[in-house]
Enzyme design. Structure first.
Site, PDB file in Angstrom:
ATOM      1  N   HIS A   1      29.422  16.709   8.933  1.00  0.00           N
ATOM      2  CA  HIS A   1      29.118  15.636   7.979  1.00  0.00           C
ATOM      3  C   HIS A   1      29.653  14.334   8.570  1.00  0.00           C
ATOM      4  O   HIS A   1      30.808  13.968   8.381  1.00  0.00           O
ATOM      5  CB  HIS A   1      29.767  15.953   6.620  1.00  0.00           C
ATOM      6  CG  HIS A   1      29.429  14.972   5.538  1.00  0.00           C
ATOM      7  ND1 HIS A   1      29.510  15.281   4.194  1.00  0.00           N
ATOM      8  CD2 HIS A   1      29.001  13.686   5.582  1.00  0.00           C
ATOM      9  CE1 HIS A   1      29.159  14.239   3.476  1.00  0.00           C
ATOM     10  NE2 HIS A   1      28.852  13.241   4.296  1.00  0.00           N
TER      11      HIS A   1
ATOM     12  N   HIS B   1      28.088  10.382   9.579  1.00  0.00           N
ATOM     13  CA  HIS B   1      27.016   9.384   9.659  1.00  0.00           C
ATOM     14  C   HIS B   1      27.272   8.551  10.911  1.00  0.00           C
ATOM     15  O   HIS B   1      28.305   7.882  10.996  1.00  0.00           O
ATOM     16  CB  HIS B   1      27.026   8.492   8.424  1.00  0.00           C
ATOM     17  CG  HIS B   1      26.879   9.250   7.137  1.00  0.00           C
ATOM     18  ND1 HIS B   1      25.659   9.431   6.521  1.00  0.00           N
ATOM     19  CD2 HIS B   1      27.788   9.902   6.368  1.00  0.00           C
ATOM     20  CE1 HIS B   1      25.832  10.152   5.417  1.00  0.00           C
ATOM     21  NE2 HIS B   1      27.114  10.454   5.297  1.00  0.00           N
TER      22      HIS B   1
ATOM     23  N   HIS C   1      23.450  15.401   0.358  1.00  0.00           N
ATOM     24  CA  HIS C   1      24.643  14.990  -0.371  1.00  0.00           C
ATOM     25  C   HIS C   1      24.416  15.304  -1.853  1.00  0.00           C
ATOM     26  O   HIS C   1      23.349  14.988  -2.402  1.00  0.00           O
ATOM     27  CB  HIS C   1      24.867  13.481  -0.254  1.00  0.00           C
ATOM     28  CG  HIS C   1      25.410  13.011   1.063  1.00  0.00           C
ATOM     29  ND1 HIS C   1      24.838  13.334   2.253  1.00  0.00           N
ATOM     30  CD2 HIS C   1      26.490  12.238   1.359  1.00  0.00           C
ATOM     31  CE1 HIS C   1      25.542  12.779   3.243  1.00  0.00           C
ATOM     32  NE2 HIS C   1      26.552  12.105   2.730  1.00  0.00           N
TER      33      HIS C   1
ATOM     34  N   GLU D   1      29.020  14.163  -5.034  1.00  0.00           N
ATOM     35  CA  GLU D   1      30.042  13.244  -4.514  1.00  0.00           C
ATOM     36  C   GLU D   1      30.468  12.356  -5.689  1.00  0.00           C
ATOM     37  O   GLU D   1      31.595  12.460  -6.165  1.00  0.00           O
ATOM     38  CB  GLU D   1      29.486  12.414  -3.345  1.00  0.00           C
ATOM     39  CG  GLU D   1      30.518  11.446  -2.747  1.00  0.00           C
ATOM     40  CD  GLU D   1      29.929  10.525  -1.670  1.00  0.00           C
ATOM     41  OE1 GLU D   1      28.691  10.350  -1.639  1.00  0.00           O
ATOM     42  OE2 GLU D   1      30.730   9.963  -0.877  1.00  0.00           O
TER      43      GLU D   1
ATOM     44  N   ASP E   1      32.757  12.002   7.580  1.00  0.00           N
ATOM     45  CA  ASP E   1      31.847  11.132   6.841  1.00  0.00           C
ATOM     46  C   ASP E   1      31.575   9.819   7.596  1.00  0.00           C
ATOM     47  O   ASP E   1      30.621   9.751   8.351  1.00  0.00           O
ATOM     48  CB  ASP E   1      32.379  10.877   5.418  1.00  0.00           C
ATOM     49  CG  ASP E   1      31.283  10.618   4.392  1.00  0.00           C
ATOM     50  OD1 ASP E   1      30.104  10.698   4.752  1.00  0.00           O
ATOM     51  OD2 ASP E   1      31.624  10.348   3.219  1.00  0.00           O
ATOM     52  N   ASP E   2      32.404   8.808   7.382  1.00  0.00           N
ATOM     53  CA  ASP E   2      32.240   7.492   8.036  1.00  0.00           C
ATOM     54  C   ASP E   2      33.597   7.065   8.596  1.00  0.00           C
ATOM     55  O   ASP E   2      34.276   6.196   8.033  1.00  0.00           O
ATOM     56  CB  ASP E   2      31.744   6.465   7.006  1.00  0.00           C
ATOM     57  CG  ASP E   2      30.431   6.888   6.392  1.00  0.00           C
ATOM     58  OD1 ASP E   2      29.392   6.748   7.053  1.00  0.00           O
ATOM     59  OD2 ASP E   2      30.451   7.401   5.246  1.00  0.00           O
TER      60      ASP E   2
HETATM   61  N1  ADE Z   1      26.051   7.103   3.630  1.00  0.00           N
HETATM   62  C1  ADE Z   1      27.090   6.996   4.457  1.00  0.00           C
HETATM   63  N2  ADE Z   1      28.174   7.549   3.914  1.00  0.00           N
HETATM   64  C2  ADE Z   1      27.811   8.050   2.698  1.00  0.00           C
HETATM   65  C3  ADE Z   1      28.479   8.745   1.669  1.00  0.00           C
HETATM   66  N3  ADE Z   1      29.770   9.053   1.728  1.00  0.00           N
HETATM   67  N4  ADE Z   1      27.775   9.071   0.573  1.00  0.00           N
HETATM   68  C4  ADE Z   1      26.487   8.759   0.478  1.00  0.00           C
HETATM   69  N5  ADE Z   1      25.817   8.116   1.418  1.00  0.00           N
HETATM   70  C5  ADE Z   1      26.461   7.751   2.532  1.00  0.00           C
HETATM   71 ZN    ZN Z   2      28.241  11.363   3.775  1.00  0.00          ZN
END
Ligand code: ADE
Ligand code: ZN
Length: 329
Positions: free
Chosen positions: A9, A11, A189, A192, A270-271
Protein backbone atom coordinates in the site's frame (compact mmCIF):
# COMPACT_ATOMS: atom_id res chain seq x y z
CA UNK A 1 19.49 -5.32 7.71
CA UNK A 2 15.79 -4.77 8.50
CA UNK A 3 13.23 -7.59 8.40
CA UNK A 4 12.45 -8.57 4.75
CA UNK A 5 8.97 -7.44 3.78
CA UNK A 6 6.58 -6.56 0.96
CA UNK A 7 5.05 -3.13 0.66
CA UNK A 8 1.48 -3.43 -0.65
CA UNK A 9 0.00 0.00 0.00
CA UNK A 10 2.18 2.74 -1.40
CA UNK A 11 1.12 5.68 -3.57
CA UNK A 12 4.12 6.57 -5.72
CA UNK A 13 3.02 10.23 -5.80
CA UNK A 14 3.09 10.11 -1.98
CA UNK A 15 6.82 9.41 -2.04
CA UNK A 16 7.59 12.84 -3.49
CA UNK A 17 10.00 14.29 -0.93
CA UNK A 18 10.30 18.10 -0.73
CA UNK A 19 13.90 18.02 -2.06
CA UNK A 20 12.86 16.10 -5.19
CA UNK A 21 9.77 18.30 -5.59
CA UNK A 22 11.97 21.42 -5.74
CA UNK A 23 14.51 19.72 -8.04
CA UNK A 24 11.76 18.69 -10.48
CA UNK A 25 10.13 22.13 -10.23
CA UNK A 26 13.45 23.70 -11.29
CA UNK A 27 13.93 21.16 -14.11
CA UNK A 28 10.43 21.84 -15.48
CA UNK A 29 10.18 25.57 -14.86
CA UNK A 30 7.34 25.14 -12.38
CA UNK A 31 7.01 27.63 -9.51
CA UNK A 32 5.90 26.13 -6.20
CA UNK A 33 4.01 28.34 -3.73
CA UNK A 34 6.64 27.65 -1.03
CA UNK A 35 9.95 29.45 -0.50
CA UNK A 36 11.95 26.32 0.27
CA UNK A 37 11.78 22.71 1.48
CA UNK A 38 11.49 23.85 5.11
CA UNK A 39 8.40 25.93 4.40
CA UNK A 40 6.89 23.07 2.38
CA UNK A 41 7.54 20.57 5.20
CA UNK A 42 5.79 22.89 7.65
CA UNK A 43 2.65 22.57 5.50
CA UNK A 44 2.52 18.84 6.33
CA UNK A 45 0.00 19.21 9.11
CA UNK A 46 -3.31 17.62 8.26
CA UNK A 47 -6.75 17.63 9.85
CA UNK A 48 -8.23 14.82 7.75
CA UNK A 49 -7.83 12.94 4.46
CA UNK A 50 -9.06 15.86 2.30
CA UNK A 51 -6.60 18.36 3.79
CA UNK A 52 -3.77 15.98 2.84
CA UNK A 53 -5.19 15.27 -0.64
CA UNK A 54 -5.27 19.02 -1.42
CA UNK A 55 -1.48 19.28 -0.95
CA UNK A 56 -0.80 15.85 -2.49
CA UNK A 57 -2.53 16.81 -5.76
CA UNK A 58 -1.07 20.33 -5.81
CA UNK A 59 2.54 19.10 -5.56
CA UNK A 60 2.06 16.75 -8.52
CA UNK A 61 2.40 19.84 -10.74
CA UNK A 62 6.16 19.17 -10.80
CA UNK A 63 5.72 15.72 -12.43
CA UNK A 64 5.68 16.24 -16.19
CA UNK A 65 7.99 13.92 -18.14
CA UNK A 66 8.83 10.21 -18.33
CA UNK A 67 12.13 11.03 -16.63
CA UNK A 68 10.26 12.66 -13.72
CA UNK A 69 8.18 9.53 -13.09
CA UNK A 70 11.21 7.26 -13.49
CA UNK A 71 13.25 9.40 -11.05
CA UNK A 72 10.38 9.45 -8.54
CA UNK A 73 10.02 5.66 -8.61
CA UNK A 74 13.76 5.05 -8.46
CA UNK A 75 14.10 7.35 -5.44
CA UNK A 76 11.34 5.39 -3.68
CA UNK A 77 12.90 2.00 -4.53
CA UNK A 78 16.28 3.17 -3.20
CA UNK A 79 14.70 4.13 0.13
CA UNK A 80 12.53 1.02 0.23
CA UNK A 81 15.53 -1.29 -0.24
CA UNK A 82 17.18 0.28 2.82
CA UNK A 83 13.96 -0.48 4.75
CA UNK A 84 14.04 -4.21 3.95
CA UNK A 85 11.47 -4.12 1.11
CA UNK A 86 11.92 -7.13 -1.22
CA UNK A 87 8.66 -6.75 -3.17
CA UNK A 88 6.61 -3.59 -3.81
CA UNK A 89 3.12 -3.20 -5.27
CA UNK A 90 2.94 0.42 -6.27
CA UNK A 91 -0.21 2.53 -6.74
CA UNK A 92 -0.40 5.41 -9.17
CA UNK A 93 -3.20 7.91 -9.89
CA UNK A 94 -3.38 8.41 -13.68
CA UNK A 95 -6.31 10.85 -13.54
CA UNK A 96 -4.33 13.23 -11.35
CA UNK A 97 -1.85 13.51 -14.24
CA UNK A 98 -4.08 13.34 -17.32
CA UNK A 99 -6.19 16.13 -15.78
CA UNK A 100 -3.04 18.32 -15.96
CA UNK A 101 -2.34 17.42 -19.59
CA UNK A 102 0.24 14.68 -18.92
CA UNK A 103 -0.38 11.64 -21.14
CA UNK A 104 -1.11 8.34 -19.43
CA UNK A 105 1.66 6.77 -21.58
CA UNK A 106 4.19 9.20 -20.06
CA UNK A 107 3.20 8.15 -16.55
CA UNK A 108 3.15 4.39 -17.20
CA UNK A 109 6.30 4.29 -19.34
CA UNK A 110 8.24 6.47 -16.88
CA UNK A 111 7.26 4.40 -13.85
CA UNK A 112 7.84 1.15 -15.75
CA UNK A 113 11.38 2.18 -16.66
CA UNK A 114 12.31 2.36 -12.97
CA UNK A 115 10.33 -0.76 -12.06
CA UNK A 116 11.87 -2.88 -14.81
CA UNK A 117 15.40 -2.42 -13.46
CA UNK A 118 14.35 -2.65 -9.81
CA UNK A 119 15.19 -6.33 -9.22
CA UNK A 120 18.67 -5.85 -10.60
CA UNK A 121 19.34 -2.47 -8.94
CA UNK A 122 17.52 -2.82 -5.64
CA UNK A 123 16.63 -6.51 -5.22
CA UNK A 124 12.94 -5.54 -5.20
CA UNK A 125 10.36 -7.23 -7.42
CA UNK A 126 7.51 -4.92 -8.35
CA UNK A 127 3.94 -4.67 -9.56
CA UNK A 128 2.05 -1.59 -10.74
CA UNK A 129 -1.55 -0.98 -9.58
CA UNK A 130 -3.60 1.69 -11.36
CA UNK A 131 -5.99 3.52 -9.02
CA UNK A 132 -9.18 5.33 -9.95
CA UNK A 133 -10.02 8.55 -8.11
CA UNK A 134 -13.33 7.84 -6.40
CA UNK A 135 -14.25 11.53 -6.16
CA UNK A 136 -14.20 11.65 -9.98
CA UNK A 137 -17.06 10.18 -12.02
CA UNK A 138 -17.55 6.55 -12.98
CA UNK A 139 -17.30 7.71 -16.63
CA UNK A 140 -13.89 9.23 -15.99
CA UNK A 141 -12.71 5.89 -14.54
CA UNK A 142 -13.98 4.11 -17.67
CA UNK A 143 -12.22 6.60 -19.97
CA UNK A 144 -9.02 6.10 -17.93
CA UNK A 145 -9.27 2.33 -18.17
CA UNK A 146 -9.67 2.49 -21.96
CA UNK A 147 -6.72 4.90 -22.23
CA UNK A 148 -4.64 2.40 -20.24
CA UNK A 149 -5.62 -0.58 -22.41
CA UNK A 150 -2.54 -0.46 -24.68
CA UNK A 151 -0.40 -0.56 -21.51
CA UNK A 152 -2.17 -3.29 -19.56
CA UNK A 153 0.81 -5.66 -19.92
CA UNK A 154 2.57 -3.30 -17.49
CA UNK A 155 -0.29 -3.24 -14.95
CA UNK A 156 -1.04 -5.99 -12.44
CA UNK A 157 -4.21 -4.62 -10.92
CA UNK A 158 -6.62 -1.77 -10.27
CA UNK A 159 -7.36 0.11 -7.05
CA UNK A 160 -9.63 2.86 -5.75
CA UNK A 161 -8.44 5.86 -3.74
CA UNK A 162 -8.94 9.59 -2.95
CA UNK A 163 -11.85 11.07 -0.92
CA UNK A 164 -13.81 8.11 0.45
CA UNK A 165 -16.89 9.39 2.26
CA UNK A 166 -19.82 9.84 -0.16
CA UNK A 167 -18.03 7.86 -2.90
CA UNK A 168 -19.02 4.23 -2.26
CA UNK A 169 -17.34 1.33 -4.06
CA UNK A 170 -20.50 0.43 -6.04
CA UNK A 171 -20.04 3.62 -8.09
CA UNK A 172 -17.17 1.76 -9.84
CA UNK A 173 -18.89 -1.59 -10.49
CA UNK A 174 -18.55 -1.35 -14.26
CA UNK A 175 -14.86 -0.46 -14.48
CA UNK A 176 -14.00 -3.21 -11.99
CA UNK A 177 -15.91 -5.66 -14.20
CA UNK A 178 -13.78 -4.59 -17.16
CA UNK A 179 -10.62 -4.96 -15.06
CA UNK A 180 -11.64 -8.47 -13.99
CA UNK A 181 -12.39 -9.41 -17.61
CA UNK A 182 -8.89 -8.18 -18.55
CA UNK A 183 -7.41 -10.53 -15.94
CA UNK A 184 -6.29 -7.80 -13.53
CA UNK A 185 -6.14 -8.05 -9.76
CA UNK A 186 -8.55 -5.84 -7.82
CA UNK A 187 -8.05 -3.95 -4.55
CA UNK A 188 -9.75 -0.87 -3.07
CA UNK A 189 -9.36 1.60 -0.24
CA UNK A 190 -12.27 1.09 2.15
CA UNK A 191 -12.96 1.79 5.80
CA UNK A 192 -10.26 4.47 6.11
CA UNK A 193 -12.68 7.36 6.81
CA UNK A 194 -15.69 5.59 5.32
CA UNK A 195 -17.91 3.04 7.09
CA UNK A 196 -17.55 -0.73 7.42
CA UNK A 197 -20.38 -1.01 4.86
CA UNK A 198 -17.92 0.23 2.20
CA UNK A 199 -15.62 -2.69 3.04
CA UNK A 200 -18.48 -5.13 2.46
CA UNK A 201 -19.42 -3.37 -0.77
CA UNK A 202 -15.84 -3.48 -2.08
CA UNK A 203 -15.82 -7.26 -1.50
CA UNK A 204 -19.31 -7.98 -2.80
CA UNK A 205 -19.68 -5.51 -5.67
CA UNK A 206 -16.10 -4.95 -6.84
CA UNK A 207 -14.76 -8.43 -6.03
CA UNK A 208 -11.59 -7.08 -4.44
CA UNK A 209 -8.91 -9.47 -3.20
CA UNK A 210 -7.49 -7.09 -0.58
CA UNK A 211 -8.81 -4.11 1.36
CA UNK A 212 -6.59 -1.04 1.68
CA UNK A 213 -6.84 0.25 5.27
CA UNK A 214 -10.06 -1.46 6.42
CA UNK A 215 -9.60 0.27 9.76
CA UNK A 216 -13.31 0.70 10.43
CA UNK A 217 -14.09 -2.99 9.74
CA UNK A 218 -13.91 -3.49 13.50
CA UNK A 219 -17.22 -1.64 13.86
CA UNK A 220 -18.98 -4.65 12.29
CA UNK A 221 -18.45 -7.95 14.12
CA UNK A 222 -19.96 -10.04 11.34
CA UNK A 223 -17.66 -8.43 8.80
CA UNK A 224 -14.63 -9.13 11.01
CA UNK A 225 -15.62 -12.78 11.16
CA UNK A 226 -15.89 -12.91 7.39
CA UNK A 227 -12.54 -11.15 6.82
CA UNK A 228 -10.91 -13.62 9.22
CA UNK A 229 -12.62 -16.67 7.73
CA UNK A 230 -11.78 -15.72 4.13
CA UNK A 231 -8.35 -14.39 5.13
CA UNK A 232 -8.90 -11.19 3.15
CA UNK A 233 -5.71 -9.15 3.61
CA UNK A 234 -5.93 -5.64 5.07
CA UNK A 235 -3.12 -3.23 4.16
CA UNK A 236 -2.82 -1.09 7.28
CA UNK A 237 -0.85 2.18 7.32
CA UNK A 238 -0.37 3.14 10.99
CA UNK A 239 1.55 6.43 10.64
CA UNK A 240 -0.90 7.58 7.97
CA UNK A 241 -3.85 6.87 10.29
CA UNK A 242 -2.40 9.13 12.97
CA UNK A 243 -1.37 11.93 10.57
CA UNK A 244 -4.82 11.96 8.92
CA UNK A 245 -6.50 11.77 12.32
CA UNK A 246 -8.31 8.50 11.64
CA UNK A 247 -7.04 7.59 15.11
CA UNK A 248 -5.87 9.89 17.91
CA UNK A 249 -2.58 8.21 18.76
CA UNK A 250 -0.56 5.19 17.66
CA UNK A 251 -1.16 3.59 21.05
CA UNK A 252 -4.87 3.45 20.06
CA UNK A 253 -4.12 1.63 16.79
CA UNK A 254 -6.32 -1.49 16.41
CA UNK A 255 -3.56 -3.55 14.73
CA UNK A 256 -3.10 -5.85 17.70
CA UNK A 257 -6.86 -6.30 18.16
CA UNK A 258 -7.09 -7.17 14.46
CA UNK A 259 -4.34 -9.79 14.78
CA UNK A 260 -6.09 -11.21 17.85
CA UNK A 261 -9.30 -11.46 15.79
CA UNK A 262 -7.44 -13.63 13.26
CA UNK A 263 -7.26 -11.01 10.50
CA UNK A 264 -4.52 -11.12 7.87
CA UNK A 265 -3.06 -7.67 8.47
CA UNK A 266 -0.01 -6.08 6.86
CA UNK A 267 1.91 -2.88 7.66
CA UNK A 268 2.59 -0.32 4.93
CA UNK A 269 3.51 3.33 4.46
CA UNK A 270 0.75 4.85 2.22
CA UNK A 271 2.36 8.27 1.46
CA UNK A 272 5.67 8.13 3.30
CA UNK A 273 7.00 11.55 2.23
CA UNK A 274 4.00 13.15 3.94
CA UNK A 275 3.40 10.93 6.96
CA UNK A 276 6.77 10.81 8.68
CA UNK A 277 8.16 7.45 7.67
CA UNK A 278 8.69 4.61 5.23
CA UNK A 279 7.61 1.02 5.87
CA UNK A 280 10.28 -0.04 8.36
CA UNK A 281 9.57 3.20 10.24
CA UNK A 282 5.92 2.05 10.43
CA UNK A 283 7.03 -1.35 11.76
CA UNK A 284 9.23 0.28 14.40
CA UNK A 285 6.53 2.77 15.39
CA UNK A 286 3.86 0.10 15.97
CA UNK A 287 6.37 -2.14 17.73
CA UNK A 288 7.11 0.65 20.20
CA UNK A 289 3.55 1.97 20.58
CA UNK A 290 1.87 -1.44 20.93
CA UNK A 291 4.73 -3.42 22.48
CA UNK A 292 4.89 -5.98 19.67
CA UNK A 293 7.44 -8.78 20.14
CA UNK A 294 9.81 -10.10 17.46
CA UNK A 295 7.57 -13.01 16.49
CA UNK A 296 4.62 -10.67 15.89
CA UNK A 297 6.83 -8.56 13.63
CA UNK A 298 7.87 -11.75 11.82
CA UNK A 299 4.18 -12.63 11.38
CA UNK A 300 3.45 -9.18 9.92
CA UNK A 301 6.33 -9.57 7.45
CA UNK A 302 5.19 -13.08 6.48
CA UNK A 303 1.65 -11.76 6.01
CA UNK A 304 2.95 -9.15 3.56
CA UNK A 305 4.26 -11.92 1.28
CA UNK A 306 1.13 -14.06 1.77
CA UNK A 307 -1.01 -11.11 0.68
CA UNK A 308 1.18 -10.14 -2.29
CA UNK A 309 0.44 -10.79 -5.96
CA UNK A 310 3.57 -12.94 -6.30
CA UNK A 311 4.37 -16.09 -8.23
CA UNK A 312 4.60 -19.06 -5.85
CA UNK A 313 8.35 -19.77 -6.12
CA UNK A 314 9.25 -16.19 -5.20
CA UNK A 315 6.61 -16.10 -2.43
CA UNK A 316 8.12 -19.25 -0.90
CA UNK A 317 11.66 -17.88 -1.26
CA UNK A 318 10.71 -14.63 0.50
CA UNK A 319 8.74 -16.44 3.24
CA UNK A 320 11.86 -18.55 3.85
CA UNK A 321 13.91 -15.34 4.21
CA UNK A 322 11.44 -14.10 6.84
CA UNK A 323 11.52 -17.42 8.71
CA UNK A 324 15.33 -17.37 8.77
CA UNK A 325 15.64 -13.70 9.80
CA UNK A 326 17.72 -13.19 12.94
CA UNK A 327 16.54 -10.18 14.98
CA UNK A 328 19.77 -10.19 16.95
CA UNK A 329 21.94 -10.26 13.81
N1 ADE B 1 -4.38 8.82 -2.04
C1 ADE B 1 -3.15 8.88 -1.52
N2 ADE B 1 -3.18 8.53 -0.23
C2 ADE B 1 -4.46 8.20 0.08
C3 ADE B 1 -5.12 7.74 1.24
N3 ADE B 1 -4.49 7.55 2.39
N4 ADE B 1 -6.45 7.54 1.17
C4 ADE B 1 -7.10 7.75 0.03
N5 ADE B 1 -6.53 8.17 -1.08
C5 ADE B 1 -5.21 8.40 -1.08
ZN1 ZN C 1 -3.66 4.81 0.48
Amino acid sequence: MPLPKAELHLHIEGTLEPELAFALAARNGVTLPYADTGELRRAYSFSDLQSFLDLYYALMAVLRTEDDFADLADAYLTRAAAQGVRHAEIFFDPQAHTARGVEIATVIEGLSRALERSEERHGISTRLIMCFLRDESAESALVTFEAARPHLHRIAGVGLDSAEVGNPPAKFREVYQLAAAAGLHRVAHAGEEGPAAYVREALDVLGVERIDHGLRSLEDAELVERLAHEQIPLTLCPLSNVRLRCIDALTDHPLRRMLDAGLLVTVNSDDPAYFGGYVEDNFTAVRDALGLDDETLRLLAANSFRAAFLDEPRRQQLLAEVAAYDFAG
